[in-house]
Design an enzyme around this catalytic site. Structure first.
Site, PDB file in Angstrom:
ATOM      1  N   ASP A 532     -23.401  -8.066   3.492  1.00 18.90           N
ATOM      2  CA  ASP A 532     -24.287  -8.799   4.400  1.00 18.90           C
ATOM      3  C   ASP A 532     -23.490  -9.845   5.162  1.00 18.90           C
ATOM      4  OD1 ASP A 532     -24.334 -11.400   2.832  1.00 18.90           O
ATOM      5  OD2 ASP A 532     -25.124 -10.035   1.310  1.00 18.90           O
ATOM      6  N   GLU A 612       1.835  16.265   0.806  1.00 17.77           N
ATOM      7  CA  GLU A 612       0.777  15.252   0.902  1.00 17.77           C
ATOM      8  C   GLU A 612       1.359  13.847   1.047  1.00 17.77           C
ATOM      9  OE1 GLU A 612      -2.998  16.985  -1.639  1.00 17.77           O
ATOM     10  OE2 GLU A 612      -1.182  16.478  -2.737  1.00 17.77           O
TER      11      GLU A 612
END
Ligand code: GLA
Length: 726
Positions: A532, A612
């Site tokens: 928030d 990777e």
């Protein structure tokens, strides 16, 4: 001037929006308008039908067309005949609860008001103006000050409220909402953001029905389940067209947003601290400050509204050294090791990460006290030297020697019953005498309303920060709050505890962020359970979700993007099969999804194949190149992953010279045309080259017809394309 007063009409203007209200002949403050600029006084919109079964105020005598229940009001009160959801409700000493607020005066000042003890939008004097309107109850000395902060360039108006008891007798505040907004006309829909742990902020759009609709939390935190932010939009409003309004509550505790459509088809929104877990004894000569709501509106769709919120939150809510700078690419060991680690394992992860270009190693839960699972240890914030042999200093020095910063995890508001802290201070935990407390993840909460608790936390956290070169703190909070009771408050003040908890949390965060300006604070609450604008005032980034599955993340990050800036969204590449869903996605897909945030990795890089690892090194290089565009550029949602076949978004440079598209094609369809993705926000006349090719397109073509995405093969195919102006 952003504020103009003519007679008793108040005009507030930003670059593209206008807000109007007026004190009428009875001193009632009536709301006239919030929307696009019209250049007109909007009181011609006021209509006076026969009030029917709605009562009228005494001063209106026998007039049958004036009623508080039918007129658009600026701040609706309880107990005096406005039967819509009230913004404020007070119980006086005699037990009555009427509050009849009438206009007294106003003040205009340069700059943006601040709120004691609470986060609020801040601005330089030249960037903002403040309007205060002073209202008074007709029968008592209760004053209500409505505050408006106008940030003209940002198209933002903030609102907040102060209740002043200028009398001698105490009153009890039952509800003090920060926002009340009436719309006499309009065919509205509202979007709220619901969810759960590991699937936060899912947008849900609904018609505003007659009666009351609500989005709220009573968990003592803003919550995974609902977010303190809503959109109100006209029917048919899209990403790129139509009118919409957004309201963001800058608060991290229980909240309530109510939307009501009344008997005359008028719509009211109220937003504020949840009244069901709130009451406040306001003594004579004392004031109560309600938290802030940030308002913005757009006449050109929801995308523009989001960009306005991204800018205001990034530039005028977030603070600290990291607010506008690039964040370190981090590696976090949580999904790599969970509780099962020691210094050697961490160092092993750090070494590979350093080789691949990662900037910071974050040591997550499990480094302190007796903490090998989640049943014990919280509260004992000193290093477990069985796990970290040689202590914190040695580990941090070793990590620093690799050329990496070091960060650490805390969950300060919590205590385990099996901890030295709890054994020493059982009374510091929130529990009601005579009842067994509810446990959440086997832990209890500390009473953050108490100064000695906050002082203890300040001391132990700063001792860790002072002891070694720690440059990042992950501030976690892993349970909802219940059993509200504080031994430090008298019986008639227990209703204050939920709000006092938030005030205590903010006070501690203010002290620490002020005293450690070089430390990057990241918020967290079981992922995004306290995502928030209140927390963003202290922590410029928040871990978005415990769900690191790239496919699900596109939906979570899509919902989050309606209000919160991309730089605030903590997002990591994790291992496959994903630990939350078991899903396999290519590493490149995980990377483009995580790049739409403050980027990092959360796996043991040693377990990756060489191919990777090479991909990771290349991703980090790319992120460092794109980072400024991602965080400072304008963000565009190019698809709706809740229903479309793909997730796609774009970052456009402010000068429209570059655009980066990223996303994911969910599934490949055999023998099908390629997908034309229409861009937004480019200069139509400019010519853009697709990087890595000689292909050139006009901005108009990219926006009108779109770009054909590469032919896909398999599922969860990554998309990334960079266009540069010729
Ligand atoms: C929460 C956080 C995770 C991790 C764990 C540790 O769930 O969201 O990222 O820090 O706690 O216990």
């Amino acid at each position: 001037m952003a504020v103009r007063v003519e007679g008793k009409v108040f005009h507030l203007e930003t670059k593209n929006s206008m807000y109007q209200m007026k004190a009428d002949e009875y001193g009632v403050l009536r709301h006239l308008w919030y929307g696009n600029k019209t250049g007109s006084d909007m009181d011609y919109l006021l209509d006076y039908p026969d009030v029917g079964f709605a009562g009228n105020i005494y001063d209106a005598d026998t007039c049958r067309t004036y009623s508080l229940n039918t007129l658009p009001l600026e701040y609706g009160t309880a107990g005096v005949g406005d039967y819509r959801v009230p913004a404020v409700s007070i119980t006086h000493m005699d037990g009555s609860n009427a509050l009849d607020l009438r206009y007294v005066d106003y003040r205009i000042t340069k700059g943006k008001y601040a709120i004691p003890g609470l986060p609020a939008v801040y601005a330089e004097e030249a960037e903002a103006e403040t309007l205060e309107i002073i209202l008074k109850d007709t029968a008592t000395d209760i004053y209500v000050i409505l505050k408006y902060g106008i940030l003209e360039e940002y198209d933002v108006i903030t609102r907040s409220v102060v209740v002043e008891n200028r009398g001698e007798q105490a009153v009890t505040l039952q509800r003090v909402h920060s926002l009340c907004l009436d719309f006499p006309y309009g065919d509205w829909e509202w979007i709220h953001f619901h969810g759960r742990h590991a699937m936060e902020r899912q947008p849900e759009r609904q018609e505003v029905f007659h009666g009351i609709q609500e989005s709220s939390s009573m968990r003592g935190m803003s919550s995974h389940q609902q977010n303190p932010a809503i959109l109100l939009c006209e029917k048919g409003c899209t990403e790129t067209s139509g009118f919409c309004i957004g309201a963001v509550f800058m608060y991290s505790g229980s909240f309530q947003t109510q939307v009501e459509k009344d008997q005359l088809n008028q719509t009211r929104i109220v937003m504020g601290i949840h009244p069901d877990t709130f009451s406040w004894r306001l003594e004579g000569q004392d004031s109560f400050y309600a938290p802030e709501v940030i308002l913005s509106c757009s006449g050109t769709g929801m995308g523009q509204l989001s960009r306005q919120f991204h800018r205001i939150i990034r530039e005028h809510v977030c603070r600290g050294n990291y607010k506008l700078t690039e964040r370190p690419v981090l590696i976090n060991n949580w999904e790599a090791t969970y509780f099962d680690f020691d210094d050697e394992k961490l160092l092993n992860i750090a070494k590979e990460a350093a080789r691949l270009g990662v900037d910071m190693m974050v040591m997550d839960d499990g480094w302190f006290g007796k903490r090998d699972d989640d049943y014990s240890g919280l509260g004992d914030w000193y290093v477990n030297e069985k796990k970290l042999r040689g202590g914190l200093v040695k580990l941090v020095e070793q990590v620093n020697a690799l050329g990496m910063k070091f960060g650490i995890w805390f969950e300060p508001e919590m205590v385990s019953e099996d901890s030295d802290l709890y054994r020493a201070h059982p009374d510091w935990a929130i529990q009601i005498p005579g009842r067994k407390p509810m446990r959440g993840r086997s832990q209890l909460l500390l009473d953050m309303t108490r100064e000695e608790v906050r002082d203890y936390l300040y001391q132990v956290i700063s001792a860790v920060l002072n002891s070694a070169n720690v440059e990042y703190v992950k501030w976690d909070m892993n349970r909802s709050i219940s059993d509200w009771y504080s031994a430090a408050l008298s019986a008639d003040r227990q209703g204050e505890m939920p709000h006092r908890y938030v005030l205590g949390l903010y006070e501690l965060l203010e002290r620490l962020t002020h005293d450690y300006p070089n430390v990057l604070f990241e918020g967290c609450s079981g992922g995004g359970g306290r995502f928030d604008a209140g927390m963003l005032y202290y922590c410029p980034q928040i871990w978005c979700s415990d769900d690191t599955d790239a496919y699900e993340r596109t939906k979570i990050q899509y919902g989050t993007s309606f209000f919160y800036p991309i730089s605030a969204v903590g997002s990591h590449v994790s291992a496959v099969p994903n630990h939350q869903t078991g899903r396999m996605t290519p590493i490149e897909t995980r990377a483009v999804t995580a790049m739409a945030g403050s980027f990092g990795y959360e796996l043991d890089l040693n377990t990756l194949s060489q191919e990777e690892k090479d991909a990771v090194a290349e991703q980090i290089t790319r992120f460092k190149e794109y980072g400024p565009l991602i965080h400072n550029g304008d963000y565009y949602r190019l698809s709706n992953p809740m229903k479309d076949k793909l997730a796609a978004w774009a970052f456009v440079a402010r000068d429209q010279s570059r655009v980066l598209i990223q996303g994911m094609i969910f599934r490949t369809e055999a023998n099908m045309l390629r997908y034309p993705l229409r861009l937004q926000g480019l200069a139509p006349e400019k010519r853009y080259r697709l990087e890595g090719t000689e292909q050139v397109y006009t901005g108009a073509a990219l926006m009108e017809a779109g770009i054909l995405l590469p032919r896909s093969w398999g599922d969860y195919i990554p998309v990334e394309m960079l266009f540069t102006e010729l």
